[in-house]
Design an enzyme around this catalytic site. Sequence first.
Site, PDB file in Angstrom:
ATOM      1  N   ARG A 161      10.159  38.105  61.295  1.00  0.00           N
ATOM      2  CA  ARG A 161       8.758  38.997  60.577  1.00  0.00           C
ATOM      3  C   ARG A 161       9.940  39.712  59.888  1.00  0.00           C
ATOM      4  O   ARG A 161       9.649  39.708  57.881  1.00  0.00           O
ATOM      5  CB  ARG A 161       8.624  40.056  61.680  1.00  0.00           C
ATOM      6  CG  ARG A 161       7.494  40.840  60.327  1.00  0.00           C
ATOM      7  CD  ARG A 161       6.876  42.124  61.791  1.00  0.00           C
ATOM      8  NE  ARG A 161       5.638  43.158  60.597  1.00  0.00           N
ATOM      9  CZ  ARG A 161       6.295  44.281  60.509  1.00  0.00           C
ATOM     10  NH1 ARG A 161       7.655  44.521  61.004  1.00  0.00           N
ATOM     11  NH2 ARG A 161       5.973  44.694  59.320  1.00  0.00           N
ATOM     12  N   ASN A 166      -4.322  37.083  62.124  1.00  0.00           N
ATOM     13  CA  ASN A 166      -4.791  39.125  62.697  1.00  0.00           C
ATOM     14  C   ASN A 166      -5.523  39.377  61.337  1.00  0.00           C
ATOM     15  O   ASN A 166      -3.522  39.788  60.492  1.00  0.00           O
ATOM     16  CB  ASN A 166      -2.854  39.807  63.240  1.00  0.00           C
ATOM     17  CG  ASN A 166      -3.155  40.916  63.185  1.00  0.00           C
ATOM     18  OD1 ASN A 166      -4.202  41.773  63.050  1.00  0.00           O
ATOM     19  ND2 ASN A 166      -2.243  41.396  64.140  1.00  0.00           N
ATOM     20  N   THR A 178       0.021  29.246  55.543  1.00  0.00           N
ATOM     21  CA  THR A 178       1.098  28.976  56.749  1.00  0.00           C
ATOM     22  C   THR A 178       0.436  28.493  57.837  1.00  0.00           C
ATOM     23  O   THR A 178       0.923  28.349  58.911  1.00  0.00           O
ATOM     24  CB  THR A 178       1.401  30.322  56.866  1.00  0.00           C
ATOM     25  OG1 THR A 178       1.988  30.706  55.509  1.00  0.00           O
ATOM     26  CG2 THR A 178       2.281  30.880  58.078  1.00  0.00           C
ATOM     27  N   ARG A 200       9.218  29.568  53.234  1.00  0.00           N
ATOM     28  CA  ARG A 200       7.619  30.281  53.419  1.00  0.00           C
ATOM     29  C   ARG A 200       7.096  29.757  54.641  1.00  0.00           C
ATOM     30  O   ARG A 200       7.011  30.471  55.330  1.00  0.00           O
ATOM     31  CB  ARG A 200       7.777  31.547  52.977  1.00  0.00           C
ATOM     32  CG  ARG A 200       6.365  31.647  53.084  1.00  0.00           C
ATOM     33  CD  ARG A 200       6.848  33.245  53.943  1.00  0.00           C
ATOM     34  NE  ARG A 200       5.856  34.063  54.199  1.00  0.00           N
ATOM     35  CZ  ARG A 200       4.914  33.386  55.124  1.00  0.00           C
ATOM     36  NH1 ARG A 200       4.864  32.659  55.010  1.00  0.00           N
ATOM     37  NH2 ARG A 200       3.804  34.901  54.959  1.00  0.00           N
ATOM     38  N   GLU A 221      -2.251  40.500  58.013  1.00  0.00           N
ATOM     39  CA  GLU A 221      -2.667  40.456  56.679  1.00  0.00           C
ATOM     40  C   GLU A 221      -3.082  40.735  55.669  1.00  0.00           C
ATOM     41  O   GLU A 221      -2.142  40.515  54.113  1.00  0.00           O
ATOM     42  CB  GLU A 221      -3.472  39.016  56.789  1.00  0.00           C
ATOM     43  CG  GLU A 221      -3.282  37.275  57.168  1.00  0.00           C
ATOM     44  CD  GLU A 221      -4.583  36.548  58.015  1.00  0.00           C
ATOM     45  OE1 GLU A 221      -5.493  36.571  56.790  1.00  0.00           O
ATOM     46  OE2 GLU A 221      -4.593  35.599  58.342  1.00  0.00           O
ATOM     47  N   GLU A 248       0.780  26.231  61.499  1.00  0.00           N
ATOM     48  CA  GLU A 248       0.829  26.736  62.497  1.00  0.00           C
ATOM     49  C   GLU A 248       0.217  25.488  63.932  1.00  0.00           C
ATOM     50  O   GLU A 248      -0.103  25.154  64.517  1.00  0.00           O
ATOM     51  CB  GLU A 248       0.533  28.530  63.056  1.00  0.00           C
ATOM     52  CG  GLU A 248       1.615  28.940  62.467  1.00  0.00           C
ATOM     53  CD  GLU A 248       0.938  30.523  62.131  1.00  0.00           C
ATOM     54  OE1 GLU A 248       0.768  31.380  62.950  1.00  0.00           O
ATOM     55  OE2 GLU A 248       1.334  31.384  61.440  1.00  0.00           O
ATOM     56  N   LYS A 290       4.326  32.309  69.100  1.00  0.00           N
ATOM     57  CA  LYS A 290       4.036  32.837  70.027  1.00  0.00           C
ATOM     58  C   LYS A 290       3.316  31.997  71.417  1.00  0.00           C
ATOM     59  O   LYS A 290       2.492  31.840  71.951  1.00  0.00           O
ATOM     60  CB  LYS A 290       2.163  32.578  69.101  1.00  0.00           C
ATOM     61  CG  LYS A 290       2.552  33.485  68.125  1.00  0.00           C
ATOM     62  CD  LYS A 290       1.274  33.171  66.852  1.00  0.00           C
ATOM     63  CE  LYS A 290       1.466  34.362  66.142  1.00  0.00           C
ATOM     64  NZ  LYS A 290       0.740  34.458  64.417  1.00  0.00           N
TER      65      LYS A 290
END
Lengths: 266, 266
Positions: A20, A199, A248, A162, A203, A252, A173
């Site tokens: 994070r 989430n 992103t 990024r 965001e 994932e 996760k």
Amino acid sequence: MDTAIDLSDPSKALDLANIRFQLIRLEDTIIFHIIERVQFPLNPTIYVPGGVEIPGSDLSLADWLLAEQERLQSRVRRYEAPDEYPFFPRVLEKPILQPLSYPRILHPNDVNVNATIRQKYLQEVLPEACRKFDREDRGETKENYGSTATCDVMCLQALSRRIHFGKFVAEAKFQKETKRFVDLIKKEDRKGIDAAITNSEVEKQVLERLRLKAKAYGSDPSVGEGGNEKINTEAVVAMYSQVVIPLTKLVEVEYLMQRLTATEWE
Amino acid sequence: MDTAIDLSDPSKALDLANIRFQLIRLEDTIIFHIIERVQFPLNPTIYVPGGVEIPGSDLSLADWLLAEQERLQSRVRRYEAPDEYPFFPRVLEKPILQPLSYPRILHPNDVNVNATIRQKYLQEVLPEACRKFDREDRGETKENYGSTATCDVMCLQALSRRIHFGKFVAEAKFQKETKRFVDLIKKEDRKGIDAAITNSEVEKQVLERLRLKAKAYGSDPSVGEGGNEKINTEAVVAMYSQVVIPLTKLVEVEYLMQRLTATEWE
């Protein structure tokens, strides 16, 4: 400030607090680079193959410079790092430096969304970020073609780093809720995985922070509120909401879809 | 925002208001790059020839990357621009792009203080900027050698551009007060020229603005005052007071000392 995440230590690299922190820090990097880029007009000619003739290459000037930059940086082992992905894998050369032995952090995978990043950067991000400031009396400036393309390299590389950091997020996760993800992956339920990693509250916070940062870094604090605005704040927010966050999540999901594939190590 | 100064138009390039705007804008560029640099530890090994062995070269890693970057950028005609000066002139190659015809703005001169910029950057700027944040438990990180050297290239190029912009400042001042400067130049009165180009009040304003900018760009505005400090503000101010301002004045003085030299055009 040693803010760079330590990728030589798997426990640190997959600590969600560390990830994070790194993602928030990369926001600054991306904003700095896009502010530098919009000093120059859109200069669309540099994105068209043949727009600027390059002897011995049929790439656009922007692509040629990005490819050459990747070639050079591959020699100092940029693309050995697990958080770096090339736009032009075919130009990479053997590093001239001794190889580093990164521990295995991610599951072997071939996820690379750079082609999409590049396309969205050119078609969505740049026109919007440059639009507000492009002066009608000026248009293109050949004198800035090289500088413009150099800024683009920095922007694209920062965006790519990024967005592909999503792999670390996904792995962390996965390790935290392995059973839940294994079930979703086995069912090839991409939508379910997307829902599991999303989430909306976070965001919203990201976009709000982006807005504050773009405003702060994009104005001259000695001039007062909004002084000498250097960037279109909303274009920065849109870049995140329409490009960075969705891609992103795509990284994932696709990473997780390959997470159960057997490899030679298993 | 088209903030790049238009060097294809002599009247704009020598307009002191335009120059001032460009110099203020370059402060942001320099601060952005130094913030990026101090993400990494000092990593002194990359500045020592042989510290990182480079096959076929006896340069340090940092110098090698800077030289290779200049070689690449020379091909897209970076060093044809009148505000760009190379650190490694011997590596430059012929541009692959069509030459641009910049009008003559500056008097022909061979002023290039990059060797001094590089030395002061390594010996004064970096140790101070990195010091506050270097963690004892970490020291060097080989994994970041390439990233560190890449940031150094950006910092050095931005500093060089800012400092050599002194030539435009000097030319504009010369054109404004020609008689005064001709007298000083003929007497080879470097001290007198230095006094004539110095405005202590403006220098104080520059440093004060730098402090505000370093603070604003170096913290996360979503965290509140001084949040997540990314850079040692006073190191940025010191970089300007001890390196950027004195070297800019050196460039101005040395440029003016060559201002009356006859050239093939005269």
